[in-house]
Motif scaffolding. Sequence first.
Motif, PDB file in Angstrom:
ATOM      1  N   ARG A  96      42.992  76.164  80.693  1.00 32.44           N
ATOM      2  CA  ARG A  96      42.392  76.271  79.838  1.00 32.44           C
ATOM      3  C   ARG A  96      42.703  74.848  79.080  1.00 32.44           C
ATOM      4  NH1 ARG A  96      39.013  80.134  79.728  1.00 32.44           N
ATOM      5  NH2 ARG A  96      39.224  80.246  77.405  1.00 32.44           N
ATOM      6  N   HIS A 126      35.652  77.441  85.559  1.00 34.49           N
ATOM      7  CA  HIS A 126      36.044  79.046  85.129  1.00 34.49           C
ATOM      8  C   HIS A 126      37.188  79.003  85.278  1.00 34.49           C
ATOM      9  CE1 HIS A 126      37.093  83.439  84.236  1.00 34.49           C
ATOM     10  NE2 HIS A 126      37.743  83.068  85.196  1.00 34.49           N
ATOM     11  N   ASP A 129      42.457  83.655  81.281  1.00 31.96           N
ATOM     12  CA  ASP A 129      42.540  83.392  80.067  1.00 31.96           C
ATOM     13  C   ASP A 129      43.685  83.677  79.264  1.00 31.96           C
ATOM     14  OD1 ASP A 129      41.984  85.807  79.684  1.00 31.96           O
ATOM     15  OD2 ASP A 129      40.172  85.862  78.400  1.00 31.96           O
TER      16      ASP A 129
HETATM   17 MG    MG Z   1      36.957  83.502  80.601  1.00 31.20          MG
END
Ligand code: MG
Length: 162
Positions: A96, A126, A129
């Motif tokens: 991320r 993408h 998370d």
């Molecule tokens: Mg997301």
Amino acid sequence: MLQEQEAHAAEMERTFIAIKPDGVQRGLISEIISRFERKGFKLVAIKIVVPSKEFAQKHYHDLKDRPFFNGLCEFLSSAPVVAMVWEGEGVIKYGRKLIGATDPQKSEPGTIRGDLAVVVGRNIIHGSDGPETAKDEINLWFKPEELVSYTSNAEKWIYGVN
Ligand code: MG
Ligand code: GDP
């Protein structure tokens, strides 16, 4: 040494990363893969697919009440997506970080979205998370036999353990 090996094994994670249609069409596949690869993460699954709209809705189910949901699912299913699973210590959270903030206007320079995208609806990549979504997304996009477990020669140099 055994303790270090056990600690290393315990920290190993997998995350789901997808290059969205805009990233593929803009010729950014190799750029994005190389950022994860050069960091020291290991590619354990990859394929190129055009997801159906129903599949996109499953992938983004947690956003179903947001006003942009329909447009987002239309977009994800409009053209090829490169779906991948990357493995490494801390790869979910650090992946991320490599990706940057959701809105490229707020992503730091040096991140994928910060360097390569401008608007939130076309942010090219993408990444899962958290550990639960990583597991769910890997299961949604890949069959177990599409995931390849292997040791790369570089691992002992990346982690300092065999
Ligand atoms: Mg997301
Ligand atoms: P991510 O985990 O950083 O990808 O962000 P989210 O899970 O919150 O949202 C999923 C995707 O929906 C984002 O990557 C964007 O492509 C899109 N998205 C999020 N917020 C907005 C928004 O406010 N407007 C539009 N058009 N798209 C959005």
